[in-house]
Motif scaffolding. Structure first.
Motif, short mmCIF file in Angstrom:
data_model
loop_
_atom_site.label_atom_id
_atom_site.label_comp_id
_atom_site.label_asym_id
_atom_site.label_seq_id
_atom_site.Cartn_x
_atom_site.Cartn_y
_atom_site.Cartn_z
N THR A 1 62.92 41.49 51.39
CA THR A 1 62.26 41.53 50.47
C THR A 1 62.67 41.99 48.99
O THR A 1 62.63 41.55 47.95
CB THR A 1 60.77 42.67 50.70
OG1 THR A 1 60.18 42.09 51.86
CG2 THR A 1 59.91 42.44 49.28
N ARG B 1 64.86 39.27 47.60
CA ARG B 1 64.19 38.20 47.02
C ARG B 1 63.44 38.47 45.78
O ARG B 1 63.39 37.85 44.70
CB ARG B 1 62.92 37.63 47.98
CG ARG B 1 62.17 36.92 47.49
CD ARG B 1 62.90 35.48 46.92
NE ARG B 1 61.79 34.43 46.43
CZ ARG B 1 62.04 33.60 45.86
NH1 ARG B 1 63.38 33.08 45.92
NH2 ARG B 1 61.19 32.63 45.68
N ARG B 2 63.11 39.83 45.55
CA ARG B 2 62.57 40.35 44.24
C ARG B 2 63.86 40.17 43.19
O ARG B 2 63.65 40.13 42.15
CB ARG B 2 62.19 41.68 44.31
CG ARG B 2 60.77 41.62 45.13
CD ARG B 2 60.25 43.11 45.38
NE ARG B 2 59.09 43.11 45.93
CZ ARG B 2 58.50 44.21 46.52
NH1 ARG B 2 58.81 45.48 46.28
NH2 ARG B 2 57.27 44.01 47.11
N VAL C 1 66.21 38.32 43.19
CA VAL C 1 66.28 36.71 42.96
C VAL C 1 65.34 36.36 41.89
O VAL C 1 65.63 35.65 40.84
CB VAL C 1 66.23 35.82 44.30
CG1 VAL C 1 65.93 34.44 43.86
CG2 VAL C 1 67.46 36.00 45.06
N GLN C 2 64.04 36.83 42.15
CA GLN C 2 62.98 36.52 41.20
C GLN C 2 63.36 36.96 39.62
O GLN C 2 63.08 36.24 38.64
CB GLN C 2 61.61 37.06 41.56
CG GLN C 2 61.08 36.12 42.92
CD GLN C 2 60.18 36.85 43.49
OE1 GLN C 2 59.89 38.26 43.36
NE2 GLN C 2 59.28 35.94 43.92
N PHE D 1 65.97 35.12 38.08
CA PHE D 1 65.44 33.45 37.49
C PHE D 1 64.60 34.00 36.37
O PHE D 1 64.97 33.32 35.20
CB PHE D 1 64.43 33.08 38.61
CG PHE D 1 64.13 31.69 38.20
CD1 PHE D 1 64.63 30.49 38.26
CD2 PHE D 1 62.56 31.63 37.66
CE1 PHE D 1 64.03 29.38 37.73
CE2 PHE D 1 62.18 30.47 37.36
CZ PHE D 1 62.93 29.45 37.25
N TRP D 2 63.71 34.77 36.19
CA TRP D 2 62.51 34.87 35.10
C TRP D 2 63.55 35.44 33.73
O TRP D 2 63.18 35.05 32.56
CB TRP D 2 61.67 35.68 35.39
CG TRP D 2 60.66 34.67 36.42
CD1 TRP D 2 60.43 35.04 37.71
CD2 TRP D 2 59.88 33.66 36.00
NE1 TRP D 2 59.77 34.15 38.12
CE2 TRP D 2 59.28 33.30 37.23
CE3 TRP D 2 59.75 33.02 34.82
CZ2 TRP D 2 58.49 31.99 37.24
CZ3 TRP D 2 58.81 31.75 34.76
CH2 TRP D 2 58.70 31.48 36.06
N SER E 1 68.08 28.06 39.36
CA SER E 1 66.97 27.19 39.93
C SER E 1 67.45 27.11 41.58
O SER E 1 66.53 27.19 42.51
CB SER E 1 66.82 25.86 39.51
OG SER E 1 66.34 26.27 37.98
N TYR F 1 66.85 30.22 43.01
CA TYR F 1 65.33 30.82 43.35
C TYR F 1 64.80 29.72 44.37
O TYR F 1 63.98 30.63 44.80
CB TYR F 1 64.86 30.44 41.94
CG TYR F 1 63.38 30.81 41.75
CD1 TYR F 1 63.09 32.09 41.67
CD2 TYR F 1 62.17 29.92 41.80
CE1 TYR F 1 61.53 32.50 41.61
CE2 TYR F 1 60.96 30.17 41.61
CZ TYR F 1 60.69 31.55 41.67
OH TYR F 1 59.30 31.88 41.40
N TYR F 2 64.98 28.48 44.38
CA TYR F 2 64.08 27.65 45.29
C TYR F 2 64.82 27.46 46.59
O TYR F 2 64.32 27.21 47.76
CB TYR F 2 63.99 26.46 44.96
CG TYR F 2 62.86 26.18 43.63
CD1 TYR F 2 61.57 26.54 43.85
CD2 TYR F 2 63.45 25.79 42.42
CE1 TYR F 2 60.93 26.55 42.64
CE2 TYR F 2 62.49 25.66 41.39
CZ TYR F 2 61.32 26.15 41.61
OH TYR F 2 60.27 26.10 40.46
N ARG G 1 64.04 32.48 50.64
CA ARG G 1 62.69 32.72 50.66
C ARG G 1 62.60 34.26 51.42
O ARG G 1 63.43 34.60 51.92
CB ARG G 1 61.96 32.00 51.70
CG ARG G 1 62.77 31.84 53.21
CD ARG G 1 61.82 30.96 53.88
NE ARG G 1 62.40 30.71 54.96
CZ ARG G 1 62.35 31.56 56.27
NH1 ARG G 1 61.78 32.75 55.84
NH2 ARG G 1 63.09 31.42 57.19
N LYS G 2 61.27 34.96 51.20
CA LYS G 2 61.35 36.20 51.86
C LYS G 2 61.39 36.26 53.31
O LYS G 2 60.58 35.46 53.94
CB LYS G 2 60.17 37.20 51.28
CG LYS G 2 60.11 38.58 51.63
CD LYS G 2 58.97 39.04 50.96
CE LYS G 2 57.52 38.61 51.38
NZ LYS G 2 56.44 39.38 50.78
#
Length: 302
Positions: A169, A172-173, A175-176, A179-180, A290, A293-294, A297-298
């Motif tokens: 988790t 993944r956070r 990574v998010q 990306f943003w 991207s 990001y894609y 996954r968690k």
């Protein structure tokens, strides 16, 4: 003894539009073309050809196409407009292949979404001309290209093996966040451009922002992204997640090269060659972030 019926070789039409391999090929072509249009748009701006065609959809009040009376700038601007039809043809081919190859619904939907974005991009390009290269509208023109690249990356991944790398988790956070923050940094980059000297035409006013302030904000945002990328790389190495490590290494390499080019162009007075390299870097960095990001996954790694 069993008799095996001979297989009928796939027709040229099927090879071009009817297989998963064809769909992946068109998806990659979509990605490359949308990265390329950023570079050709930069050439228009850097050569001062942004108003080479002074209206839209015509090139001038008398003609839809460029001609000698309008000067060579009109050919540069009109050439960039014409490339929209190349992007449109590739996007249509992708949709046709998605339908003919019975691709999953999500892939058909995304291919249609990318196709819809191409004429919309052309309309925004027209608005930039009609507003005499308003820097905020020009920024939207670039940002839509970034969005289309993001969608193209997702489609390329789906048409491949489609397997995402499972990560905890926290990772993944991160990574998010990467990306943003990168998307925010790209927007800040358009603000820097809008405050800078390369307006696309010497008569065009700038956005009024202090270029040193916005350039520093852009740079510091990128440094935060780089720091998070290094942190994610360390975690990937520590946990032995080799697939995640590969994704992060590609992104880190793109970030460092793009950052070096960015500093070089800023401190050397924005020479055309370096600015064009920086535009190429936008496509590469957007693709890399991207893909990360894609591509994750968690979940708990195997």
């Amino acid at each position: 003894m069993d008799v095996v019926a001979p297989t009928t070789p796939a027709s040229f039409k099927d090879r071009l539009f009817g297989t998963r391999r064809a769909l992946r090929g068109w998806s990659i072509a979509n990605l490359v073309a949308n990265c390329g249009i950023i570079v050709t748009g930069a050439v228009v701006r850097l050569t001062g050809s942004g108003l080479g065609c002074d209206t839209w959809p015509k090139c001038s009040a008398e003609s839809y196409t460029a001609h000698p009376a309008l000067g060579w700038h009109s050919y540069v601007e009109f050439g960039n407009r014409t490339l929209t039809f190349v992007l449109l043809a590739i996007a249509i081919a992708t949709v046709v292949t998605a339908v003919c190859s019975a691709a999953p619904q999500r892939e058909r939907f995304l291919s249609w979404l990318i196709l819809a974005g191409i004429p919309f991009q052309g309309v925004i390009g027209g608005i930039t001309v009609l507003t005499h290269l308003n820097p905020w509208v020009v920024a939207l023109h670039l940002l839509l290209s970034v969005l289309l690249i993001v969608w193209c990356v997702q489609l390329v991944q789906w048409t491949g093996d489609g397997e995402q790398v499972p990560v905890p988790t926290l990772q993944r956070r991160i990574v998010q966040a990467i990306f943003w923050l990168m998307m925010f940094a790209l927007w800040l980059g358009t603000v820097v451009t809008g405050a800078g000297p390369n307006a696309g035409d010497e008569r065009v006013p700038r956005n009024g922002m202090d270029i040193e302030f916005v350039a520093r904000a852009h740079a510091w945002t990128i440094w935060v992204v780089v720091a998070l990328t290094v942190l994610l790389l360390v975690q990937a190495i520590t946990t032995g997640n080799t697939r995640l490590r590969t994704l992060v290494l590609w992104l880190l390499a793109a970030e460092l090269v793009q950052g070096a080019i960015g500093y070089a162009q800023y401190f050397n007075g924005l020479p055309m060659g370096l600015v064009i390299c920086h535009m190429i870097g936008i496509g590469l960095v957007t693709t890399a972030v991207s893909w990360l990001y894609y591509g994750t996954r968690k979940g708990l790694p195997a």
